[in-house]
Structure formats: C-alpha cells, structure tokens
Design a protein around this motif. Sequence first.
Motif, PDB file in Angstrom:
ATOM      1  N   VAL A 106      45.595  35.833  56.668  1.00 31.51           N
ATOM      2  CA  VAL A 106      44.942  36.960  56.030  1.00 31.51           C
ATOM      3  C   VAL A 106      45.035  36.791  54.523  1.00 31.51           C
ATOM      4  O   VAL A 106      46.070  36.353  53.989  1.00 31.51           O
ATOM      5  CB  VAL A 106      45.610  38.296  56.449  1.00 31.51           C
ATOM      6  CG1 VAL A 106      45.105  39.446  55.583  1.00 31.51           C
ATOM      7  CG2 VAL A 106      45.329  38.590  57.919  1.00 31.51           C
ATOM      8  N   GLU A 107      43.937  37.110  53.844  1.00 32.16           N
ATOM      9  CA  GLU A 107      43.944  37.039  52.381  1.00 32.16           C
ATOM     10  C   GLU A 107      44.115  38.446  51.800  1.00 32.16           C
ATOM     11  O   GLU A 107      43.427  39.386  52.199  1.00 32.16           O
ATOM     12  CB  GLU A 107      42.637  36.447  51.865  1.00 32.16           C
ATOM     13  CG  GLU A 107      42.618  36.330  50.345  1.00 32.16           C
ATOM     14  CD  GLU A 107      41.330  35.729  49.819  1.00 32.16           C
ATOM     15  OE1 GLU A 107      41.200  35.618  48.576  1.00 32.16           O
ATOM     16  OE2 GLU A 107      40.447  35.390  50.640  1.00 32.16           O
ATOM     17  N   ILE A 108      45.055  38.568  50.865  1.00 33.21           N
ATOM     18  CA  ILE A 108      45.270  39.820  50.142  1.00 33.21           C
ATOM     19  C   ILE A 108      44.468  39.760  48.866  1.00 33.21           C
ATOM     20  O   ILE A 108      44.587  38.806  48.082  1.00 33.21           O
ATOM     21  CB  ILE A 108      46.773  40.042  49.846  1.00 33.21           C
ATOM     22  CG1 ILE A 108      47.548  40.145  51.167  1.00 33.21           C
ATOM     23  CG2 ILE A 108      46.988  41.299  49.006  1.00 33.21           C
ATOM     24  CD1 ILE A 108      49.042  40.269  50.990  1.00 33.21           C
ATOM     25  N   LEU A 109      43.642  40.790  48.642  1.00 36.55           N
ATOM     26  CA  LEU A 109      42.677  40.753  47.556  1.00 36.55           C
ATOM     27  C   LEU A 109      43.177  41.381  46.262  1.00 36.55           C
ATOM     28  O   LEU A 109      42.489  41.310  45.237  1.00 36.55           O
ATOM     29  CB  LEU A 109      41.394  41.480  47.989  1.00 36.55           C
ATOM     30  CG  LEU A 109      40.739  40.949  49.284  1.00 36.55           C
ATOM     31  CD1 LEU A 109      39.534  41.802  49.632  1.00 36.55           C
ATOM     32  CD2 LEU A 109      40.334  39.488  49.116  1.00 36.55           C
ATOM     33  N   THR A 110      44.353  42.010  46.277  1.00 39.52           N
ATOM     34  CA  THR A 110      44.813  42.724  45.083  1.00 39.52           C
ATOM     35  C   THR A 110      46.143  42.162  44.605  1.00 39.52           C
ATOM     36  O   THR A 110      46.954  41.679  45.404  1.00 39.52           O
ATOM     37  CB  THR A 110      44.982  44.226  45.357  1.00 39.52           C
ATOM     38  OG1 THR A 110      45.487  44.860  44.183  1.00 39.52           O
ATOM     39  CG2 THR A 110      45.957  44.479  46.486  1.00 39.52           C
ATOM     40  N   ASP A 111      46.352  42.252  43.320  1.00 36.70           N
ATOM     41  CA  ASP A 111      47.641  41.849  42.747  1.00 36.70           C
ATOM     42  C   ASP A 111      48.351  43.051  42.114  1.00 36.70           C
ATOM     43  O   ASP A 111      49.255  42.893  41.302  1.00 36.70           O
ATOM     44  CB  ASP A 111      47.452  40.746  41.704  1.00 36.70           C
ATOM     45  CG  ASP A 111      46.557  41.194  40.552  1.00 36.70           C
ATOM     46  OD1 ASP A 111      46.080  42.363  40.587  1.00 36.70           O
ATOM     47  OD2 ASP A 111      46.347  40.405  39.626  1.00 36.70           O
ATOM     48  N   GLN A 112      47.922  44.268  42.527  1.00 37.16           N
ATOM     49  CA  GLN A 112      48.461  45.488  41.924  1.00 37.16           C
ATOM     50  C   GLN A 112      49.556  46.142  42.755  1.00 37.16           C
ATOM     51  O   GLN A 112      50.070  47.204  42.387  1.00 37.16           O
ATOM     52  CB  GLN A 112      47.324  46.501  41.703  1.00 37.16           C
ATOM     53  CG  GLN A 112      46.199  45.992  40.808  1.00 37.16           C
ATOM     54  CD  GLN A 112      46.721  45.641  39.423  1.00 37.16           C
ATOM     55  OE1 GLN A 112      47.421  46.422  38.794  1.00 37.16           O
ATOM     56  NE2 GLN A 112      46.378  44.433  38.949  1.00 37.16           N
ATOM     57  N   VAL A 113      49.907  45.584  43.903  1.00 37.38           N
ATOM     58  CA  VAL A 113      50.905  46.202  44.772  1.00 37.38           C
ATOM     59  C   VAL A 113      52.286  46.094  44.135  1.00 37.38           C
ATOM     60  O   VAL A 113      52.694  45.020  43.685  1.00 37.38           O
ATOM     61  CB  VAL A 113      50.902  45.548  46.161  1.00 37.38           C
ATOM     62  CG1 VAL A 113      51.991  46.181  47.040  1.00 37.38           C
ATOM     63  CG2 VAL A 113      49.543  45.710  46.810  1.00 37.38           C
ATOM     64  N   LYS A 114      53.021  47.215  44.078  1.00 39.41           N
ATOM     65  CA  LYS A 114      54.355  47.267  43.490  1.00 39.41           C
ATOM     66  C   LYS A 114      55.417  47.394  44.591  1.00 39.41           C
ATOM     67  O   LYS A 114      55.128  47.787  45.716  1.00 39.41           O
ATOM     68  CB  LYS A 114      54.491  48.479  42.550  1.00 39.41           C
ATOM     69  CG  LYS A 114      53.446  48.527  41.429  1.00 39.41           C
ATOM     70  CD  LYS A 114      53.668  47.396  40.441  1.00 39.41           C
ATOM     71  CE  LYS A 114      52.816  47.562  39.191  1.00 39.41           C
ATOM     72  NZ  LYS A 114      51.362  47.499  39.474  1.00 39.41           N
ATOM     73  N   ALA A 115      56.637  47.055  44.241  1.00 41.99           N
ATOM     74  CA  ALA A 115      57.748  47.205  45.167  1.00 41.99           C
ATOM     75  C   ALA A 115      57.878  48.666  45.604  1.00 41.99           C
ATOM     76  O   ALA A 115      57.685  49.588  44.799  1.00 41.99           O
ATOM     77  CB  ALA A 115      59.048  46.725  44.527  1.00 41.99           C
TER      78      ALA A 115
END
Length: 668
Positions: A369-378
Amino acid sequence: MDLPRLQAAILIISDTAFRDPSTDKAGDILSDIIAIDGNDQWESTKRDIVPDDVFAIQRTVSQYCDGEDYVNLLITTGGTGFAVKDNTPEAVAPLIHRHAPGLVHGMLQASLEVTPFALMSRPVAGVRNKTLIVTLPGSPKGAKENLQAILRLMPHACQQAAGGDSRKLHSGGIEKLEEDAGVRSNKRQKHHHDDHVHSHDHTHDHGAHVVPKAHTRPEDRPISNDPRAGPTSRYRESPYPMLSVEEAVSLVLAKSPAPEAIHVPVNGSLVGHFLAEDVEANDPVPAYRASIVDGYAVIVSETGLSTKGVFPVASVSHAAPGEISTLQRGQIARITTGAPLPPGANAVVMVEDTVLRSMTDDGQEEKVVEILTDQVKADENIREVGSDIKAGEVVLRKGDEITAVGGELGLLASIGKAEVMVYRKPVIGVLSTGDEIVMHDRARPLQLGEVRDCNRPTLMAAIKGWGFQVVDYGIAKDKPGSLEEHLRNALRNVDVIVTSGGVSMGELDLLKPTLERSLGGTIHFGRVNMKPGKPTTFATVPLKTSDGNPATKLVFSLPGNPASALVTSHLFVLPSLQHSSGKQGRHGLPRMKVQLEEDVRCDPKRPEYHRVSLTYGFNGLLHATSTGGQRSSKVMSLRRANGLLCLPVKEWTAPKGEIVDALLMGGV
C-alpha cells in the motif's frame, strides 16, 4: 427536682392586633409573667399574632404542636368570650387529643374570686401530641390572672405530656411536687382539704398514678367520627384544620420514610432508581490504545522522517480480540476503528490517504500500500488508554438517576459494574372504596346509583408512569370490616396505600375513623385549601414487619371524584414517592411559565389547579388550553390534560395571553 428548661409560645388571636401589632397589650404581660414567675424553667417564649379566623388559628396551633420542633406549652390569648367573632374554643378544641378540664376549672376559679363575669369566659385546655395548650381571655388583666393561677404547675404537666417517667416524677409524693413547683395547698388550713390530699398521697405511695381516661363525649374521642354512632352523631363540619398545599406537602415529606439503600444488578431493572453511592471505574476506558479510524497503523519516526511512501502490509488488527504481531520499522498494519494498536506502532493513517499497489496472489489480501501524505504526526488518530474514563474516576454521583434513555446503564456496563447500590423504590397499593363502585369492565349495565370505577385504573396508570411498582387491591365496600380488611392486607405487603373515596363528611365516609380507630394510625391532615381535592387525607400507620421490626406505612386517602383523585395524586403522592426513592432537589411536578390561549376565571375562595392541555407555540412558550368544565366529578376534564394551571385565590379572570404558573403532568 431539677427540671429541664421548656419551650413556650404565645399566640395572640385578634383582628386588631393582626392589623397593628402595636395594639397588643397581653403578649408582653404574659411574656413577663413567664420570665418572672416561671421559676427559671422556660427556655424562651415565641410569639405569633393571627386574626379571629378558625383556619388561621388551627394552622398556627398545628405548626407549634406537630413535628420535631414542637413547643412544650402553647398559650393563646383572645377569642374565648361570647362575641360573634370569638372562635378560639371552636378552633382549638377539635385539635386537642386529651382535654384537661382541671386546668379550665382552676383558671375560672381564680378569676371568679375577682369578678363574677369570669363565668363569661369559655376557655379550653389539653394536650395535642406532646404540647400542652391553654386558651386565655383577650383582656390583659384576665389573661394575667388565668396564667398566674396555673403557671407553676405547667412544668410538671409539660414533662408528663412530653413522655416523662410518671413514677419518677411522683416519687416524692404530692408535698414534694408542691415544693418543687413553689405552691402550697390549703390542706394545712382546711381539714377536709387535708383529707383530700391524704387520699392522693395514699395513691402515689402505692405507685398508681390516676390519669384522665377517654370517654364517649366528642371532645374526648379521636378526631374522626365514630362509625358506630350513626348519622345523627356525625360531625356537621370537618374538625380537621385547613392546610395550604405547601403546608400539606411539607408534612408529607417530613413523614415519608427516608430512602433505603439496596444492591441491584446492572440491567434493565435499574431504570428509574437513584444511586445511593458514588460509582468509580475499576478499569480505564479504553483499556488499550485504539484506532479512531479505519486505516493503517504506522511508525512515525522520531527523527521526522516522512510516512509517505510504499509499504508492505505486515498484519491486520480488528476490533475482535486476538494476538497482534509487533510492527517493525518499514511495515504497516491494516487496522479497523476501535481495534488495538499493534505493539511498536505510534500513529494511524486514514484509508482515504492511501492507494493499493498490489495484492496477494489469491487476490484476497492487500500486499503493498502506498501512503500519499507526509503530514501524519505521532499519536495521530489514536485513542489513548483511559482517555474516556480513567481508573478510579467517579463516573456517576450519589443521587444520579438511572434513566430510560440508557446512557447511565451503558456507562455502568462499560466499566464492568455487575451491581450498584441504589435506593429502593417503594411499592404502592391502590384501593377504591364505596358501595356504589363497580368494576369498570363488568358486562351487565349499571343499576341506579352504581358508578364504574375509573379512579383505580387512572391512579395505577399514573403511578406506573412515574416508574413505580403498583399493586391492585380492588374495591372495598363502605363497611368498617371490609375497609379494615383491605387496608390490613395492603399494609402487610406494600409501603404506600393510595385510596379514593370515603374521606368527606358522609355517614359512610369511613376512611378516617378506620385509620385512627381500627388501625392505630395518625392523620396528619384531613383537609387542604385547594380546588379540587379539599378533603384529601394523609396518614401514617405503625406496624411490625414479619421479622418483628417496627415500620411505618403511608396512606393517602384521596377524594372520590376523578379529577380530585388524579390532581391530588400528582401533588401529594408523587413527592412522597420521589423522596423515599432518594431523588434529590425539588420533589413533585416541574413548574414552568405558560401562556393562556383563552380567558380563565380564578376561584375567589380556594387556590385552583385547573386542568389544561399544554402545547408549544411559535413564540417558544408553552400554550395552555383549558380542558373544559372543571367540576371535580367531570371525567372529560381529564382528556388531553397534561398540565395544571396554578391559579391564585382572586376575584379575577386571567385574560388570554396572560403568563401564569403551571405544573407539567405529562409530555408535551
């Protein structure tokens, strides 16, 4: 003998003094006599002024004599003569439980030595509950003479009336009593008086104290009619003081049993109960870190590396319990809402922010699966342990109700409570009375004089609607044996009995005498200043339970007319049940402001509870429409009635559009 300090009260009965208290002269004189001649045995002297009105006198006398804060001695002054408005004896005599003719004789004798006109006074004296009542003339001089004649004897009388040990009080004989009171008899001066006193000494020496015994005269009977005496001997006017609705409700709450705590399982039977203790959570909710979305559990790098990219799907975490593998860096795990976060994961990416790149060979599972965002935080999209409820947190407070909405029940279930402590709800028995009453579903037509029983089904429906268990005790006939049998049977099995009918002034209205004479009960009020429902009666009956413990059962005897029965059940029975069930705050029906949809005429003599239909209007207010004729026997006035207008005593017609108080009986 060291006597305890006693409480005294003075009641001035005078229209003039009621309008202008400065005109009263007797009150100060009597207070001074109690203070100076009272041998320092009186704690305080309270004082009130009421007009020459029977109901006002009776209401105030009852306030001083009934309840926990009773006074030991109540002295009235005024209204004992032959003038048209002199009503004190007529007001006070019916309230007295045990008359004291000796005190009356002593007062008259003292005044007679001053003037023959003393014979024109009509005093009464006696005991109500634990209070000694003495009525004095209105003239300051006459009141002073009468009080001084008996005052030194009053501490001894009040001690006995309050339940003092007569054997101890009389242990020293008459001479010791006289010495303690500071009085002297004439026995040392008149030989025949000496013989008289000696006979009393002889009686006391043998430990037998002679007390007045009740006779068949009306003033010595219990307050209710004797049903055996026949119609010619019944009262022509009710002997019960007229209480306001507020006073009656206060008495009901004061006499209603305190709530009893019990343990109940956490299930549907809890609905309607009030908690008897705070409830704490044993475990946190949730008990594990969980996802709040459908998506993929990921590891967000502490060094700030992006989650964006292509990742293999290493495992699946469902909300169902099971083993979950530890997530390694560079892997993701498919996860559903509410499922536990895999060990090692620290964030969840929503499925909306991903695309499927490849699947397993069988096409059944995701592989890459490809994740399209780099904005996810811990910690994003994660519900932390105890974020809803922490371990040890109070989730419900003592006094909270478990409602039928279900929220409280669900909350208790979520923290794993198997049972909780709540207040027991009283069980209510309902009984109709009257020879004319027949079952409402009887097949054959009514005969002349018969009436279908609509009160019992109506009252039972109302009580069930309030959330209480109700037991049907049928119909009792207007015969002492039948009524007593029904009441005794109910008293053994329920906490509260609600009856309808038999409380007015007819020769067959046997509720009051049966309660007092046959069951040993106490009637706390027998009339209420209201419309409808004036003869409403409230009583308590003492008994022993099956295990021998003392208990007190309540009896609400409501009028027989349908509207009266329903209205008074809401005003008096409901607050009592709520009190004994542990409900906190205000008891009874909710009160609110409503706007009239039509003109409504007030009653000039009694406060009225007018049946209305309440609906919401465009202005956001509740609008009240009368249900029609308000005669207490008119069943049609109950149709669509979900509210009661609270109309004051007034020669007034409240106009359409007027804002008035109302009590809400049902849903709008």
